[in-house]
Enzyme design. Sequence first.
Site, PDB file in Angstrom:
ATOM      1  N   ASP A  13     -46.292 -19.860   4.621  1.00 20.33           N
ATOM      2  CA  ASP A  13     -46.854 -19.473   3.326  1.00 20.33           C
ATOM      3  C   ASP A  13     -46.013 -18.356   2.701  1.00 20.33           C
ATOM      4  OD1 ASP A  13     -48.858 -21.297   3.743  1.00 20.33           O
ATOM      5  OD2 ASP A  13     -50.401 -19.827   4.254  1.00 20.33           O
ATOM      6  N   GLY A 241     -61.661 -21.970   4.324  1.00 21.74           N
ATOM      7  CA  GLY A 241     -62.159 -23.301   4.710  1.00 21.74           C
ATOM      8  C   GLY A 241     -61.611 -23.725   6.061  1.00 21.74           C
ATOM      9  N   ASP A 242     -60.353 -23.416   6.314  1.00 21.76           N
ATOM     10  CA  ASP A 242     -59.745 -23.790   7.604  1.00 21.76           C
ATOM     11  C   ASP A 242     -60.439 -23.061   8.753  1.00 21.76           C
ATOM     12  OD1 ASP A 242     -57.938 -25.209   6.075  1.00 21.76           O
ATOM     13  OD2 ASP A 242     -56.501 -23.554   6.016  1.00 21.76           O
ATOM     14  N   ASN A 266     -69.544 -19.977   9.183  1.00 17.87           N
ATOM     15  CA  ASN A 266     -69.652 -19.053   8.036  1.00 17.87           C
ATOM     16  C   ASN A 266     -69.288 -17.631   8.435  1.00 17.87           C
ATOM     17  OD1 ASN A 266     -70.473 -21.002   6.242  1.00 17.87           O
ATOM     18  ND2 ASN A 266     -72.642 -20.458   6.278  1.00 17.87           N
ATOM     19  N   GLY A 277     -53.530 -13.131   4.229  1.00 16.81           N
ATOM     20  CA  GLY A 277     -52.867 -14.155   5.050  1.00 16.81           C
ATOM     21  C   GLY A 277     -53.893 -15.102   5.645  1.00 16.81           C
TER      22      GLY A 277
HETATM   23  O1  RIB Z   1     -55.896 -23.712   3.418  1.00 18.56           O
HETATM   24  C1  RIB Z   1     -54.898 -22.761   3.254  1.00 18.56           C
HETATM   25  C2  RIB Z   1     -53.541 -23.330   3.508  1.00 18.56           C
HETATM   26  O2  RIB Z   1     -53.269 -24.324   2.571  1.00 18.56           O
HETATM   27  C3  RIB Z   1     -52.425 -22.325   3.421  1.00 18.56           C
HETATM   28  O3  RIB Z   1     -52.172 -21.676   4.638  1.00 18.56           O
HETATM   29  C4  RIB Z   1     -51.267 -23.126   2.890  1.00 18.56           C
HETATM   30  O4  RIB Z   1     -50.337 -23.463   3.863  1.00 18.56           O
HETATM   31  C5  RIB Z   1     -51.904 -24.330   2.213  1.00 18.56           C
HETATM   32  O5  RIB Z   1     -51.329 -25.513   2.467  1.00 18.56           O
END
Ligand code: RIB
Length: 301
Positions: A13, A241-242, A266, A277
């Site tokens: 990123d 979200g990840d 959550n 980050g």
């Molecule tokens: O969901 C966030 C991610 O989406 C970032 O880290 C970036 O790489 C994007 O693809």
Amino acid sequence: MAKITVVGSISTDFIIQTDKRPQVGETVEGKDFSTAFGGKGANQAVAAARLGAEVSMIGTVGKDTFADELLGNLKASGIFTGNVERVTELPSGSAVITIKEGDNAIIYIPGANNALTAERIGQLQPDLKTNDLVIVQNEVPVAAIEELVRVCTEVEVPILYNPAPARGLSAEAIEQVRFITPNETEFEVLFPGEKMEDVLAQYPNKLLITAGSQGVYYHDGTQVKLVPANKVEPVDTTGAGDTFNGAFAVAWSAGLSIEESIRFGNLAASLAIQKMGAQTGIPTLEEMKRSEKYEKTWNLK
Ligand code: RIB
């Protein structure tokens, strides 16, 4: 210990912090620039690993120096990278992220992430079948995702499908996955013109709609429920979200109910967005346990 494989993107990123995003033809002065580890797949894998799962990653990187760093980061997080392939013809994946007042806007360049093939997924079926859960998102080719759904269904391994960024998937694959976790925009793309309440009722205990600072909507078999997000002041929402997906996967694989797993996800997401980050702020299980919102009954190890 839950065993989870994440199939997905691994990227660098490039983060720009700014008070103003430029219009076409305009130049603005930004506040800060940094690089960080990212890619939705890698972020989810790091979340699951920090929260205590045994994690393996399937994906593709280039042969550039970024790839060395990306693989090093996954290994340092305790993630098995033996099934991450290196390809020569494409650069490693990247994303350009602008952060303004804590919210992000992202341009994703798949690069080597797009080299993941359906054929390779098929070859990895023996590795996939030993998992409690497999996670996949949309930063790899749709053919690879559909083959993943097919091979995991064949060996009865549940899949959590996070349809981010927004893109369609075959109706058959949607039926076969165990969980689908779109945000509101992704929901519109997957189920165009349909009412959220109706689709939630159609997929009880399967469709989880993440609605940012509101929380997560799902249908428990009787009614639509909103599991509220924890209220915090975000520094950077990239990867929220990840983190939710990785954390939810760990909790559900460890035997918590869907609602408890959403609360666990959550909490993890609310801690993650308090640092800059996508991966920096993802909490460890110990950090989760130090939060006053951690529920003793979760009993995760
Ligand atoms: O969901 C966030 C991610 O989406 C970032 O880290 C970036 O790489 C994007 O693809």
